[in-house]
Design an enzyme around this catalytic site. Structure first.
Site, mmCIF file in Angstrom:
data_model
loop_
_atom_site.group_PDB
_atom_site.id
_atom_site.type_symbol
_atom_site.label_atom_id
_atom_site.label_comp_id
_atom_site.label_asym_id
_atom_site.label_seq_id
_atom_site.Cartn_x
_atom_site.Cartn_y
_atom_site.Cartn_z
ATOM 1 N N ARG A 1 33.619 -11.572 73.361
ATOM 2 C CA ARG A 1 34.815 -12.303 72.973
ATOM 3 C C ARG A 1 34.682 -13.725 73.503
ATOM 4 O O ARG A 1 34.109 -13.944 74.582
ATOM 5 C CB ARG A 1 36.066 -11.619 73.517
ATOM 6 C CG ARG A 1 36.328 -10.267 72.857
ATOM 7 C CD ARG A 1 37.604 -9.614 73.370
ATOM 8 N NE ARG A 1 37.910 -8.406 72.595
ATOM 9 C CZ ARG A 1 37.486 -7.181 72.902
ATOM 10 N NH1 ARG A 1 36.727 -6.992 73.979
ATOM 11 N NH2 ARG A 1 37.807 -6.146 72.142
ATOM 12 N N LYS B 1 39.209 -8.113 77.898
ATOM 13 C CA LYS B 1 40.491 -7.889 77.223
ATOM 14 C C LYS B 1 41.084 -6.537 77.573
ATOM 15 O O LYS B 1 42.300 -6.408 77.764
ATOM 16 C CB LYS B 1 40.288 -7.999 75.711
ATOM 17 C CG LYS B 1 41.564 -7.758 74.910
ATOM 18 C CD LYS B 1 41.334 -7.950 73.440
ATOM 19 C CE LYS B 1 42.628 -7.727 72.672
ATOM 20 N NZ LYS B 1 42.443 -7.938 71.219
ATOM 21 N N HIS C 1 35.153 -16.300 67.275
ATOM 22 C CA HIS C 1 35.389 -14.860 67.278
ATOM 23 C C HIS C 1 34.639 -14.178 66.134
ATOM 24 O O HIS C 1 34.364 -12.976 66.184
ATOM 25 C CB HIS C 1 36.887 -14.585 67.144
ATOM 26 C CG HIS C 1 37.389 -13.565 68.120
ATOM 27 N ND1 HIS C 1 38.092 -13.888 69.248
ATOM 28 C CD2 HIS C 1 37.275 -12.221 68.136
ATOM 29 C CE1 HIS C 1 38.407 -12.787 69.917
ATOM 30 N NE2 HIS C 1 37.917 -11.754 69.259
ATOM 31 N N ARG D 1 31.539 -11.743 66.352
ATOM 32 C CA ARG D 1 31.715 -10.315 66.629
ATOM 33 C C ARG D 1 31.819 -9.520 65.326
ATOM 34 O O ARG D 1 31.199 -8.468 65.177
ATOM 35 C CB ARG D 1 32.957 -10.106 67.499
ATOM 36 C CG ARG D 1 32.767 -10.595 68.914
ATOM 37 C CD ARG D 1 34.056 -10.558 69.714
ATOM 38 N NE ARG D 1 34.693 -9.251 69.751
ATOM 39 C CZ ARG D 1 34.299 -8.240 70.529
ATOM 40 N NH1 ARG D 1 33.243 -8.376 71.322
ATOM 41 N NH2 ARG D 1 34.967 -7.092 70.535
ATOM 42 N N HIS E 1 35.127 -2.038 72.228
ATOM 43 C CA HIS E 1 36.356 -1.601 71.593
ATOM 44 C C HIS E 1 36.909 -0.379 72.303
ATOM 45 O O HIS E 1 36.151 0.451 72.819
ATOM 46 C CB HIS E 1 36.123 -1.259 70.120
ATOM 47 C CG HIS E 1 35.997 -2.459 69.243
ATOM 48 N ND1 HIS E 1 35.325 -2.444 68.045
ATOM 49 C CD2 HIS E 1 36.471 -3.730 69.382
ATOM 50 C CE1 HIS E 1 35.384 -3.644 67.492
ATOM 51 N NE2 HIS E 1 36.066 -4.435 68.288
ATOM 52 N N TYR F 1 37.702 11.282 77.637
ATOM 53 C CA TYR F 1 36.605 12.197 77.919
ATOM 54 C C TYR F 1 35.251 11.726 77.408
ATOM 55 O O TYR F 1 34.218 12.171 77.873
ATOM 56 C CB TYR F 1 36.922 13.583 77.339
ATOM 57 C CG TYR F 1 38.047 14.267 78.087
ATOM 58 C CD1 TYR F 1 37.804 14.909 79.302
ATOM 59 C CD2 TYR F 1 39.345 14.238 77.597
ATOM 60 C CE1 TYR F 1 38.835 15.510 80.001
ATOM 61 C CE2 TYR F 1 40.385 14.842 78.290
ATOM 62 C CZ TYR F 1 40.127 15.479 79.492
ATOM 63 O OH TYR F 1 41.150 16.062 80.181
#
Length: 227
Positions: free
Chosen positions: A52, A79, A142, A145, A169, A179
């Site tokens: 980012r 983020k 940006h 990405r 993400h 998990y």
């Protein structure tokens, strides 16, 4: 109650160049950037590491492990507020080595021009893209990405989960996120080198178009993700 416990990213679409020919054009334009050397290297690094923009511009030298070829962003500067490790390709390491040779003082990779104790401002890379002739509805910092995510997925060579982990993400399924902590590190290391090699290949192809006089095809990142 778990309400508010999970960070849910706001879906935002930012312009990105996704056509391989025009990606090559963009990479060649960046190589010709005539402004500050640190800014040119930041733009050259951006497509390789696809961090980012805020994570890139505030990066510190302590984040880089040259021997292990890993760039680690502390949780406080991500983020999603969790540490993120990025495997570095040979090309990315070469750019970082060149940046280090400039010999700027201070802890930041990209210090501000008149105050090396501060990082470059948040608009620095977008302003540099404008100087290259790319408007805000064509390409943004940006957008690197979205470029990486789209082309990596389209290649069919990599697991979607590995790409998502590389993009840092957050899994929208809270149970799966809790998990499924696999980092897919070995695959990400291979993917990082493949991607840098692919970018080098794209740089050598495409339409040779003067960016100041021609409009390029722009594209939006796939829906559902804040890149």
């Amino acid at each position: 109650m778990l309400r508010g416990a999970l960070l849910v990213p706001k879906v935002t679409h930012r312009a990105a160049i996704l056509d391989p020919r025009h990606i090559g054009e963009l990479l060649r334009a960046i190589d010709r950037y005539a402004g500050r050397e640190e800014t040119r290297i930041a733009l050259q690094l951006a497509p390789h590491v696809f961090l980012r923009p805020g994570e890139l511009r505030t990066a510190e030298w302590n984040d880089i492990d040259f021997e292990e070829a890993v760039w680690t962003i502390p949780a406080a500067r991500t983020k999603m507020r969790r540490p993120h490790a990025v495997p570095l390709s040979k090309q990315a390491l070469a750019l970082l080595t060149r940046l280090r040779a400039i010999g700027n003082q201070g802890r930041f990779l990209f210090p501000a021009l008149h105050n090396w104790q501060q990082p470059i401002c948040e608009n620095n890379l977008n302003n540099a893209l404008r100087r290259l002739g790319y408007e805000g509805d064509e390409m943004t910092a940006h957008g690197f990405r979205a470029m990486a995510s789209t082309l990596l997925n389209e290649s069919g060579l990599w697991q979607a989960d590995a790409i998502e982990r590389a993009m840092a993400h957050c899994d929208p399924d809270p149970v799966r996120a809790a998990y499924n902590r696999a980092s897919y590190w070995d695959e990400r290391v291979r993917m990082a080198q493949w991607w840098s090699d692919h970018l080098d290949g794209l740089r050598e192809i495409g339409n040779v178009i003067h960016v100041d006089f021609c409009r390029r095809r722009l594209a939006k990142p796939p829906s559902g993700q804040d890149y």
